[in-house]
Design a protein around this motif. Structure first.
Motif, mmCIF file in Angstrom:
data_model
loop_
_atom_site.group_PDB
_atom_site.id
_atom_site.type_symbol
_atom_site.label_atom_id
_atom_site.label_comp_id
_atom_site.label_asym_id
_atom_site.label_seq_id
_atom_site.Cartn_x
_atom_site.Cartn_y
_atom_site.Cartn_z
ATOM 1 N N ASP A 1 -10.078 -16.700 13.952
ATOM 2 C CA ASP A 1 -10.717 -15.565 14.628
ATOM 3 C C ASP A 1 -10.252 -14.231 14.059
ATOM 4 N N ASP A 2 -8.964 -14.133 13.745
ATOM 5 C CA ASP A 2 -8.433 -12.882 13.195
ATOM 6 C C ASP A 2 -9.049 -12.587 11.826
ATOM 7 N N GLN A 3 -9.157 -13.602 11.001
ATOM 8 C CA GLN A 3 -9.747 -13.419 9.674
ATOM 9 C C GLN A 3 -11.231 -13.064 9.777
ATOM 10 N N THR A 4 -11.927 -13.680 10.704
ATOM 11 C CA THR A 4 -13.338 -13.375 10.916
ATOM 12 C C THR A 4 -13.500 -11.922 11.361
ATOM 13 N N ALA A 5 -12.623 -11.473 12.250
ATOM 14 C CA ALA A 5 -12.666 -10.081 12.707
ATOM 15 C C ALA A 5 -12.337 -9.123 11.563
ATOM 16 N N THR A 6 -11.420 -9.515 10.704
ATOM 17 C CA THR A 6 -11.067 -8.691 9.552
ATOM 18 C C THR A 6 -12.258 -8.534 8.618
ATOM 19 N N VAL A 7 -12.966 -9.620 8.382
ATOM 20 C CA VAL A 7 -14.183 -9.546 7.553
ATOM 21 C C VAL A 7 -15.173 -8.589 8.196
ATOM 22 N N ALA A 8 -15.396 -8.721 9.486
ATOM 23 C CA ALA A 8 -16.373 -7.875 10.187
ATOM 24 C C ALA A 8 -15.994 -6.394 10.092
ATOM 25 N N LYS B 1 -22.777 7.018 2.579
ATOM 26 C CA LYS B 1 -22.328 8.382 2.262
ATOM 27 C C LYS B 1 -23.169 8.963 1.134
ATOM 28 N N ASP B 2 -23.321 10.288 1.141
ATOM 29 C CA ASP B 2 -24.163 10.933 0.140
ATOM 30 C C ASP B 2 -23.374 11.617 -0.966
ATOM 31 N N TYR B 3 -22.067 11.386 -1.004
ATOM 32 C CA TYR B 3 -21.261 12.070 -2.009
ATOM 33 C C TYR B 3 -21.005 11.253 -3.276
ATOM 34 N N TRP B 4 -21.523 10.052 -3.345
ATOM 35 C CA TRP B 4 -21.298 9.227 -4.530
ATOM 36 C C TRP B 4 -21.967 9.852 -5.751
ATOM 37 N N THR B 5 -21.335 9.681 -6.884
ATOM 38 C CA THR B 5 -21.897 10.216 -8.132
ATOM 39 C C THR B 5 -22.260 9.045 -9.047
ATOM 40 N N THR B 6 -21.341 8.638 -9.909
ATOM 41 C CA THR B 6 -21.631 7.552 -10.849
ATOM 42 C C THR B 6 -20.975 6.235 -10.448
ATOM 43 N N GLU B 7 -20.395 6.161 -9.260
ATOM 44 C CA GLU B 7 -19.714 4.943 -8.818
ATOM 45 C C GLU B 7 -20.731 3.805 -8.663
ATOM 46 N N ASP B 8 -20.290 2.608 -9.051
ATOM 47 C CA ASP B 8 -21.126 1.421 -8.935
ATOM 48 C C ASP B 8 -20.993 0.866 -7.520
ATOM 49 N N LEU B 9 -22.043 0.997 -6.740
ATOM 50 C CA LEU B 9 -22.000 0.529 -5.353
ATOM 51 C C LEU B 9 -22.426 -0.933 -5.218
ATOM 52 N N ALA B 10 -22.815 -1.563 -6.326
ATOM 53 C CA ALA B 10 -23.251 -2.961 -6.277
ATOM 54 C C ALA B 10 -22.178 -3.893 -5.705
ATOM 55 N N PRO B 11 -20.904 -3.757 -6.102
ATOM 56 C CA PRO B 11 -19.892 -4.648 -5.510
ATOM 57 C C PRO B 11 -19.741 -4.444 -3.999
ATOM 58 N N LEU B 12 -19.934 -3.221 -3.545
ATOM 59 C CA LEU B 12 -19.834 -2.938 -2.120
ATOM 60 C C LEU B 12 -20.978 -3.619 -1.376
ATOM 61 N N ASN B 13 -22.185 -3.481 -1.907
ATOM 62 C CA ASN B 13 -23.348 -4.108 -1.277
ATOM 63 C C ASN B 13 -23.256 -5.631 -1.320
ATOM 64 N N ALA B 14 -22.738 -6.174 -2.423
ATOM 65 C CA ALA B 14 -22.581 -7.630 -2.529
ATOM 66 C C ALA B 14 -21.573 -8.145 -1.508
ATOM 67 N N ALA B 15 -20.493 -7.400 -1.305
ATOM 68 C CA ALA B 15 -19.493 -7.806 -0.321
ATOM 69 C C ALA B 15 -20.041 -7.734 1.100
ATOM 70 N N ILE B 16 -20.869 -6.730 1.368
ATOM 71 C CA ILE B 16 -21.508 -6.631 2.685
ATOM 72 C C ILE B 16 -22.349 -7.881 2.928
ATOM 73 N N THR B 17 -23.158 -8.248 1.948
ATOM 74 C CA THR B 17 -24.012 -9.425 2.062
ATOM 75 C C THR B 17 -23.170 -10.694 2.244
ATOM 76 N N ALA B 18 -22.134 -10.835 1.436
ATOM 77 C CA ALA B 18 -21.272 -12.018 1.526
ATOM 78 C C ALA B 18 -20.558 -12.097 2.877
ATOM 79 N N GLY B 19 -20.114 -10.949 3.359
ATOM 80 C CA GLY B 19 -19.385 -10.926 4.627
ATOM 81 C C GLY B 19 -20.251 -11.188 5.834
ATOM 82 N N GLN B 20 -21.553 -10.998 5.675
ATOM 83 C CA GLN B 20 -22.469 -11.249 6.790
ATOM 84 C C GLN B 20 -23.008 -12.664 6.761
ATOM 85 N N ALA B 21 -22.665 -13.436 5.734
ATOM 86 C CA ALA B 21 -23.179 -14.808 5.599
ATOM 87 C C ALA B 21 -22.515 -15.749 6.584
#
Length: 75
Positions: free
Chosen positions: A36-43, A55-75
């Motif tokens: 349960d603790d690990q599940t809550a940590t993922v959430a 956020k609207d301040y990103w410039t050239t940062e690659d947000l793909a890993p962030l979006n992929a982790a969101i998808t993986a964490g919601q699986a």
């Protein structure tokens, strides 16, 4: 809400923190089972990344890993 204006160093710090959340999600989702603790940590980390990618301040940062982790964490 007014647009945030951050320095390059502040943006880099936020990106680094977001990548830390990616690592946490990736590591915990790789486990065969989570308690349960690990599940809550993922959430919590998924929520953090959802806030960060909006956020609207990103410039050239690659947000793909962030979006992929969101998808993986919601699986």
């Amino acid at each position: 809400m007014p647009e945030e204006t951050l320095t390059a160093a502040e943006i880099a710090q936020h990106y680094s923190a977001a990548l830390d959340s990616v690592t946490v999600i990736t590591d915990l989702m790789a486990l065969d089972a989570r308690d349960d603790d690990q599940t809550a940590t993922v959430a919590r980390n998924v929520e953090h990344l959802q806030i960060m990618v909006a956020k609207d301040y990103w410039t050239t940062e690659d947000l793909a890993p962030l979006n992929a982790a969101i998808t993986a964490g919601q699986a």
